[in-house]
Design a protein around this motif. Structure first.
Motif, PDB file in Angstrom:
ATOM      1  N   THR A 106       0.819  -1.219   0.000  1.00 44.94           N
ATOM      2  CA  THR A 106       0.000   0.000   0.000  1.00 44.94           C
ATOM      3  C   THR A 106       0.851   1.267   0.000  1.00 44.94           C
ATOM      4  O   THR A 106       0.452   2.267  -0.576  1.00 44.94           O
ATOM      5  CB  THR A 106      -0.956   0.048   1.206  1.00 44.94           C
ATOM      6  OG1 THR A 106      -0.182  -0.039   2.421  1.00 44.94           O
ATOM      7  CG2 THR A 106      -1.969  -1.081   1.166  1.00 44.94           C
ATOM      8  N   HIS A 107       2.017   1.232   0.686  1.00 41.26           N
ATOM      9  CA  HIS A 107       2.897   2.400   0.671  1.00 41.26           C
ATOM     10  C   HIS A 107       4.239   2.043   1.300  1.00 41.26           C
ATOM     11  O   HIS A 107       4.380   0.991   1.914  1.00 41.26           O
ATOM     12  CB  HIS A 107       2.259   3.613   1.343  1.00 41.26           C
ATOM     13  CG  HIS A 107       1.948   3.456   2.811  1.00 41.26           C
ATOM     14  ND1 HIS A 107       1.022   2.553   3.286  1.00 41.26           N
ATOM     15  CD2 HIS A 107       2.442   4.079   3.907  1.00 41.26           C
ATOM     16  CE1 HIS A 107       0.938   2.642   4.603  1.00 41.26           C
ATOM     17  NE2 HIS A 107       1.807   3.559   5.016  1.00 41.26           N
ATOM     18  N   GLY A 108       5.201   2.968   1.148  1.00 39.34           N
ATOM     19  CA  GLY A 108       6.584   2.650   1.481  1.00 39.34           C
ATOM     20  C   GLY A 108       6.988   2.849   2.928  1.00 39.34           C
ATOM     21  O   GLY A 108       8.189   2.889   3.213  1.00 39.34           O
ATOM     22  N   HIS A 109       6.052   2.980   3.864  1.00 38.51           N
ATOM     23  CA  HIS A 109       6.448   2.990   5.273  1.00 38.51           C
ATOM     24  C   HIS A 109       6.897   1.585   5.659  1.00 38.51           C
ATOM     25  O   HIS A 109       6.353   0.592   5.184  1.00 38.51           O
ATOM     26  CB  HIS A 109       5.287   3.450   6.164  1.00 38.51           C
ATOM     27  CG  HIS A 109       5.002   4.923   6.026  1.00 38.51           C
ATOM     28  ND1 HIS A 109       3.827   5.505   6.455  1.00 38.51           N
ATOM     29  CD2 HIS A 109       5.752   5.924   5.504  1.00 38.51           C
ATOM     30  CE1 HIS A 109       3.868   6.809   6.198  1.00 38.51           C
ATOM     31  NE2 HIS A 109       5.020   7.087   5.621  1.00 38.51           N
ATOM     32  N   SER A 110       7.909   1.535   6.569  1.00 38.04           N
ATOM     33  CA  SER A 110       8.584   0.247   6.752  1.00 38.04           C
ATOM     34  C   SER A 110       7.672  -0.849   7.275  1.00 38.04           C
ATOM     35  O   SER A 110       7.875  -2.012   6.943  1.00 38.04           O
ATOM     36  CB  SER A 110       9.822   0.405   7.630  1.00 38.04           C
ATOM     37  OG  SER A 110       9.597   1.315   8.641  1.00 38.04           O
ATOM     38  N   ASP A 111       6.638  -0.504   8.066  1.00 39.09           N
ATOM     39  CA  ASP A 111       5.791  -1.585   8.585  1.00 39.09           C
ATOM     40  C   ASP A 111       4.930  -2.234   7.489  1.00 39.09           C
ATOM     41  O   ASP A 111       4.285  -3.255   7.732  1.00 39.09           O
ATOM     42  CB  ASP A 111       4.927  -1.102   9.768  1.00 39.09           C
ATOM     43  CG  ASP A 111       4.122   0.147   9.474  1.00 39.09           C
ATOM     44  OD1 ASP A 111       4.586   1.014   8.723  1.00 39.09           O
ATOM     45  OD2 ASP A 111       3.002   0.265  10.010  1.00 39.09           O
ATOM     46  N   HIS A 112       4.946  -1.656   6.302  1.00 36.01           N
ATOM     47  CA  HIS A 112       4.178  -2.216   5.183  1.00 36.01           C
ATOM     48  C   HIS A 112       5.083  -2.825   4.115  1.00 36.01           C
ATOM     49  O   HIS A 112       4.647  -3.687   3.361  1.00 36.01           O
ATOM     50  CB  HIS A 112       3.325  -1.124   4.528  1.00 36.01           C
ATOM     51  CG  HIS A 112       2.408  -0.441   5.493  1.00 36.01           C
ATOM     52  ND1 HIS A 112       1.075  -0.743   5.594  1.00 36.01           N
ATOM     53  CD2 HIS A 112       2.657   0.488   6.453  1.00 36.01           C
ATOM     54  CE1 HIS A 112       0.531  -0.014   6.566  1.00 36.01           C
ATOM     55  NE2 HIS A 112       1.477   0.741   7.099  1.00 36.01           N
ATOM     56  N   ALA A 113       6.320  -2.324   4.035  1.00 33.98           N
ATOM     57  CA  ALA A 113       7.200  -2.680   2.904  1.00 33.98           C
ATOM     58  C   ALA A 113       8.443  -3.459   3.303  1.00 33.98           C
ATOM     59  O   ALA A 113       9.000  -4.190   2.487  1.00 33.98           O
ATOM     60  CB  ALA A 113       7.624  -1.399   2.175  1.00 33.98           C
TER      61      ALA A 113
ATOM     62  N   GLY B 203      -1.436  11.375   0.806  1.00 32.98           N
ATOM     63  CA  GLY B 203      -1.773  12.185   1.973  1.00 32.98           C
ATOM     64  C   GLY B 203      -0.990  11.713   3.178  1.00 32.98           C
ATOM     65  O   GLY B 203      -0.136  12.420   3.683  1.00 32.98           O
ATOM     66  N   HIS B 204      -1.265  10.478   3.631  1.00 30.56           N
ATOM     67  CA  HIS B 204      -0.462   9.879   4.700  1.00 30.56           C
ATOM     68  C   HIS B 204       0.952   9.616   4.181  1.00 30.56           C
ATOM     69  O   HIS B 204       1.928   9.757   4.914  1.00 30.56           O
ATOM     70  CB  HIS B 204      -1.147   8.600   5.168  1.00 30.56           C
ATOM     71  CG  HIS B 204      -0.327   7.752   6.065  1.00 30.56           C
ATOM     72  ND1 HIS B 204      -0.047   8.106   7.368  1.00 30.56           N
ATOM     73  CD2 HIS B 204       0.293   6.564   5.853  1.00 30.56           C
ATOM     74  CE1 HIS B 204       0.709   7.154   7.915  1.00 30.56           C
ATOM     75  NE2 HIS B 204       0.927   6.218   7.017  1.00 30.56           N
ATOM     76  N   ALA B 205       1.052   9.232   2.928  1.00 30.61           N
ATOM     77  CA  ALA B 205       2.336   9.055   2.227  1.00 30.61           C
ATOM     78  C   ALA B 205       2.082   9.353   0.756  1.00 30.61           C
ATOM     79  O   ALA B 205       0.966   9.148   0.271  1.00 30.61           O
ATOM     80  CB  ALA B 205       2.838   7.619   2.401  1.00 30.61           C
TER      81      ALA B 205
ATOM     82  N   GLY C 124      -4.902   0.121   3.640  1.00 33.36           N
ATOM     83  CA  GLY C 124      -3.573   0.555   4.092  1.00 33.36           C
ATOM     84  C   GLY C 124      -3.713   1.427   5.324  1.00 33.36           C
ATOM     85  O   GLY C 124      -4.409   1.078   6.278  1.00 33.36           O
ATOM     86  N   ASP C 125      -3.098   2.602   5.286  1.00 28.15           N
ATOM     87  CA  ASP C 125      -3.172   3.532   6.415  1.00 28.15           C
ATOM     88  C   ASP C 125      -4.115   4.704   6.140  1.00 28.15           C
ATOM     89  O   ASP C 125      -3.972   5.772   6.747  1.00 28.15           O
ATOM     90  CB  ASP C 125      -1.768   4.070   6.758  1.00 28.15           C
ATOM     91  CG  ASP C 125      -0.955   3.063   7.565  1.00 28.15           C
ATOM     92  OD1 ASP C 125      -1.500   2.010   7.927  1.00 28.15           O
ATOM     93  OD2 ASP C 125       0.232   3.342   7.814  1.00 28.15           O
ATOM     94  N   LEU C 126      -5.065   4.533   5.245  1.00 26.34           N
ATOM     95  CA  LEU C 126      -6.014   5.627   4.995  1.00 26.34           C
ATOM     96  C   LEU C 126      -6.894   5.874   6.212  1.00 26.34           C
ATOM     97  O   LEU C 126      -7.253   7.010   6.516  1.00 26.34           O
ATOM     98  CB  LEU C 126      -6.900   5.289   3.786  1.00 26.34           C
ATOM     99  CG  LEU C 126      -7.891   6.393   3.401  1.00 26.34           C
ATOM    100  CD1 LEU C 126      -7.194   7.482   2.593  1.00 26.34           C
ATOM    101  CD2 LEU C 126      -9.084   5.846   2.628  1.00 26.34           C
TER     102      LEU C 126
END
Ligand SMILES: [Zn+2]
Length: 266
Positions: free
Chosen positions: A60-67, A121-123, A140-142
């Protein structure tokens, strides 16, 4: 579609109870989000696949807890592909060949198709994945039930983009959101609308603080938030900066050196 919830086994100060990842089983076994590579997560994934071969991971996005789990998944499941909206300067932290995807791409997943929805927005690279047939959204983190989402204004966050993303997802009228944190969101329109109202209220508070003579994000935070610990305070400052930048884009405030000034009486 009923995805399988797989916990990433990564509780911590930044992730709370940790992340959910979602497996869509079927002809194209697809994992939404990579977690961080914890062995317990990989074991749960292997067991949920039940002998099937993981085809792909949609991040969903490149923050480490997701990627961050992508290389560990690649090592254990070498035929998996890794797809995300690219975030130049960030994605190379994780040494897998990222396949770029973007808004409105239709992606085969399980026995069906999901569409990527760019929700910055968040990323800046944030994607949700929309399953039109069941009106389900992998969020994701929406959105996170019972709390708001942090907009890290100094690290790629953009409040104006986030508000547009919320409006866009509300317009989809999802019946359910599978989030990366917290429980499944069963009434997403109410939660997303409450986010819009919350941001409008904060914006009003920021404008009032500037009218009262505050000139810096620190001063605004001191006025509108009650006593905060240092770490939460740093986040509040970034949130207020996100509001100030949005108001600057709206033409309502301007920045002069480190001081913010209100432009109108509106
Ligand atoms: Zn995030």
């Amino acid at each position: 579609m009923i995805p399988v919830a797989l916990h990433a086994a990564n509780p911590g100060p930044m992730t709370g109870a940790g992340n959910w990842t979602w497996l869509i089983p079927g002809r194209v076994p697809t994992l939404i989000d990579a977690g961080v590579g914890m062995p317990a997560h990989l074991d749960a994934l292997a067991s949920a696949l039940g002998g099937a071969t993981l085809a792909q991971v949609l991040v969903t996005h490149g923050h480490s807890d997701h990627a961050a789990g992508a290389p560990a998944i690649a090592a254990r499941m070498p035929s998996a592909r890794f797809l995300k909206c690219l975030w130049p300067g960030r994605d190379q932290r994780w040494d897998v060949p990222w396949v770029p995807i973007g808004d409105d791409d239709q992606i085969e997943a399980g026995d069906t198709v999901v569409a990527a929805v760019h929700t910055a927005g968040h990323a800046p690279d944030h994607l949700c994945f929309w399953h039109a047939e069941s009106r389900s959204l992998f969020g994701g983190d929406l959105a996170i039930e019972d709390t708001t989402v942090w907009i890290p204004s100094n690290h790629g966050g953009d409040l104006q983009a986030y508000l547009r993303s919320l409006e866009r997802v509300i317009a989809l009228n999802p019946s359910r959101v599978f989030p990366a944190h917290g429980p499944i969101i069963e009434n997403p329109t109410a939660l997303l609308s409450s986010y819009l109202a919350h941001r409008q209220k904060r914006e009003r508070q920021v404008i009032d603080a500037l009218r009262s003579g505050d000139r810096t994000a620190d001063e605004v935070v001191a006025r509108i938030y009650s006593r905060l610990g240092d770490e939460i305070r740093a986040r509040a400052v970034e949130t207020v900066i996100a509001h100030l930048r949005k108001l600057e884009l709206d033409g309502l405030v301007r920045r002069c050196d480190k001081a913010w000034h209100i432009m109108t009486n509106g």
